[in-house]
Design an enzyme around this catalytic site. Structure first.
Site, mmCIF file in Angstrom:
data_model
loop_
_atom_site.group_PDB
_atom_site.id
_atom_site.type_symbol
_atom_site.label_atom_id
_atom_site.label_comp_id
_atom_site.label_asym_id
_atom_site.label_seq_id
_atom_site.Cartn_x
_atom_site.Cartn_y
_atom_site.Cartn_z
ATOM 1 N N HIS A 35 -9.284 -8.263 -2.353
ATOM 2 C CA HIS A 35 -10.748 -8.325 -2.449
ATOM 3 C C HIS A 35 -11.190 -8.921 -3.801
ATOM 4 O O HIS A 35 -11.650 -8.177 -4.678
ATOM 5 C CB HIS A 35 -11.336 -6.917 -2.306
ATOM 6 C CG HIS A 35 -11.104 -6.253 -0.981
ATOM 7 N ND1 HIS A 35 -11.522 -4.971 -0.700
ATOM 8 C CD2 HIS A 35 -10.501 -6.706 0.152
ATOM 9 C CE1 HIS A 35 -11.189 -4.654 0.556
ATOM 10 N NE2 HIS A 35 -10.546 -5.694 1.091
ATOM 11 N N HIS A 37 -15.825 -10.079 2.794
ATOM 12 C CA HIS A 37 -14.746 -9.088 2.792
ATOM 13 C C HIS A 37 -13.658 -9.410 1.767
ATOM 14 O O HIS A 37 -13.422 -8.630 0.855
ATOM 15 C CB HIS A 37 -14.156 -8.986 4.222
ATOM 16 C CG HIS A 37 -13.012 -8.019 4.329
ATOM 17 N ND1 HIS A 37 -12.588 -7.490 5.505
ATOM 18 C CD2 HIS A 37 -12.189 -7.472 3.393
ATOM 19 C CE1 HIS A 37 -11.584 -6.656 5.302
ATOM 20 N NE2 HIS A 37 -11.322 -6.646 4.019
ATOM 21 N N GLU A 52 -4.733 -3.341 8.749
ATOM 22 C CA GLU A 52 -4.803 -4.772 9.083
ATOM 23 C C GLU A 52 -3.474 -5.246 9.680
ATOM 24 O O GLU A 52 -3.187 -6.451 9.689
ATOM 25 C CB GLU A 52 -5.111 -5.623 7.830
ATOM 26 C CG GLU A 52 -6.370 -5.261 7.072
ATOM 27 C CD GLU A 52 -7.659 -5.782 7.704
ATOM 28 O OE1 GLU A 52 -7.619 -6.322 8.825
ATOM 29 O OE2 GLU A 52 -8.713 -5.615 7.066
ATOM 30 N N HIS A 65 -3.389 -9.760 1.371
ATOM 31 C CA HIS A 65 -4.837 -9.644 1.593
ATOM 32 C C HIS A 65 -5.417 -8.851 0.426
ATOM 33 O O HIS A 65 -4.877 -7.803 0.055
ATOM 34 C CB HIS A 65 -5.135 -8.941 2.915
ATOM 35 C CG HIS A 65 -6.538 -8.411 2.973
ATOM 36 N ND1 HIS A 65 -7.639 -9.233 2.799
ATOM 37 C CD2 HIS A 65 -7.045 -7.156 3.127
ATOM 38 C CE1 HIS A 65 -8.733 -8.496 2.861
ATOM 39 N NE2 HIS A 65 -8.414 -7.231 3.045
HETATM 40 P P1 13P Z 1 -5.470 -0.608 4.320
HETATM 41 O O1 13P Z 1 -5.450 0.417 3.221
HETATM 42 O O2 13P Z 1 -5.436 0.034 5.688
HETATM 43 O O3 13P Z 1 -4.408 -1.640 4.141
HETATM 44 O O4 13P Z 1 -6.883 -1.341 4.266
HETATM 45 C C1 13P Z 1 -7.319 -1.994 3.124
HETATM 46 C C2 13P Z 1 -8.171 -3.171 3.416
HETATM 47 O O5 13P Z 1 -8.410 -3.956 2.529
HETATM 48 C C3 13P Z 1 -8.731 -3.368 4.770
HETATM 49 O O6 13P Z 1 -9.271 -4.647 4.918
HETATM 50 ZN ZN ZN Z 2 -9.759 -5.659 3.045
#
Ligand code: 13P
Ligand code: ZN
Length: 260
Positions: free
Chosen positions: A137, A207, A112, A135
């Site tokens: 989840h 996401h 990202e 970022h």
């Molecule tokens: P990366 O491991 O490349 O940072 O990706 C994780 C992710 O959450 C992609 O949206």
């Molecule tokens: Zn992600």
């Protein structure tokens, strides 16, 4: 440098503890600014690589990002090994890895990266105080973004604010809603950057979340408080209740009281 790496590993530990970091989920970046050339004498610099894009405001900036495919629980244990330190060139279109004896030279920056670069560029252009991007989840916010009626900014914010005072106070400008886009794409980066001009946190449909803050922990806090609202929503729904929550009048009173 160690203190910056530690700030990221402290937040990666929090993401892991919250259960938002399955496999390699999530990424973090921290912009440490334009460091004097003397600083690099004790490090090696990797080969110059192209961004395929020019980020004028990122000229000579140093940004630490989590590596592509790295687990937050590994970043917590060995930050030097799983974090990638980018030194951006004068023109803002190329970068080199800053390498110490603990660096993993096979590491690549997060998939990202494009979003992180666009956002840092915008933060500098707008002279904003935030230097960190997280970022992650969080399951309950992601679940909400699967429900059509909450896939718009007003609806999702009205719900999240109505659930607890903390969300009104800490996330007072609300969460930006970004309709589904391909993970790691430039389109996602552009849409998110536009939204973060007026917000500190955005929800990527189906996401996850992305937030900015003065420190990684501040960005984490923002997601944490919103995720807690979503969590409470599903608790009362699962118990079979539809509740009114904190109504508009009470929310307005709170905003007046906290001058927000
Ligand atoms: P990366 O491991 O490349 O940072 O990706 C994780 C992710 O959450 C992609 O949206
Ligand atoms: Zn992600």
């Amino acid at each position: 440098m160690k203190k910056h790496l530690n700030k990221i590993s402290k937040t990666s530990a929090l993401l892991d503890k919250r259960g938002w970091a399955e496999a390699n989920a999530g990424n973090i970046s921290l912009r440490i600014g334009n460091i004097s050339n003397n600083y690099y004498k004790k490090y090696q610099l990797g080969e110059l690589k192209n961004f395929q894009k020019t980020f004028t405001h990122l000229s000579n900036q140093v940004i630490i990002v989590t590596g592509a495919g790295t687990r937050m629980r590994d970043v917590k244990r060995k930050p030097e090994r799983y974090l990638f330190i980018l030194k951006i060139n004068e023109a803002g279109n190329m970068f080199q890895q800053i390498i110490s004896n603990k660096t993993n030279k096979n590491l690549k920056p997060t998939s990202e990266l494009i979003s992180h670069l666009y956002i840092h560029n915008m933060l500098l252009a707008n002279k904003r105080e935030e230097r960190s991007i997280v970022h992650t989840h969080p399951a309950n916010l992601i679940a909400l973004s699967h429900i059509q009626k909450f896939c718009n900014q007003d609806a999702i914010n009205n719900l999240l604010w109505s659930i607890q005072p903390e969300t009104v106070v800490l996330a007072n400008e609300g969460i930006a809603f970004i309709p589904y886009q391909l993970t790691g794409s430039e389109k996602l980066a552009i849409e998110t950057t536009k939204a973060l001009e007026k917000h500190r946190v955005a929800l990527w449909e189906k996401h996850g979340c992305i937030a900015i803050g003065k420190s990684p922990e501040k960005a984490f806090d923002l997601i944490d408080v919103l995720e807690k609202s979503a969590f409470i929503f599903f608790i009362y729904k699962n118990a079979g209740y539809n509740v009114e929550g904190i109504n508009d009048i009470k929310q307005k009173k709170m905003r007046r009281h906290f001058k927000i």
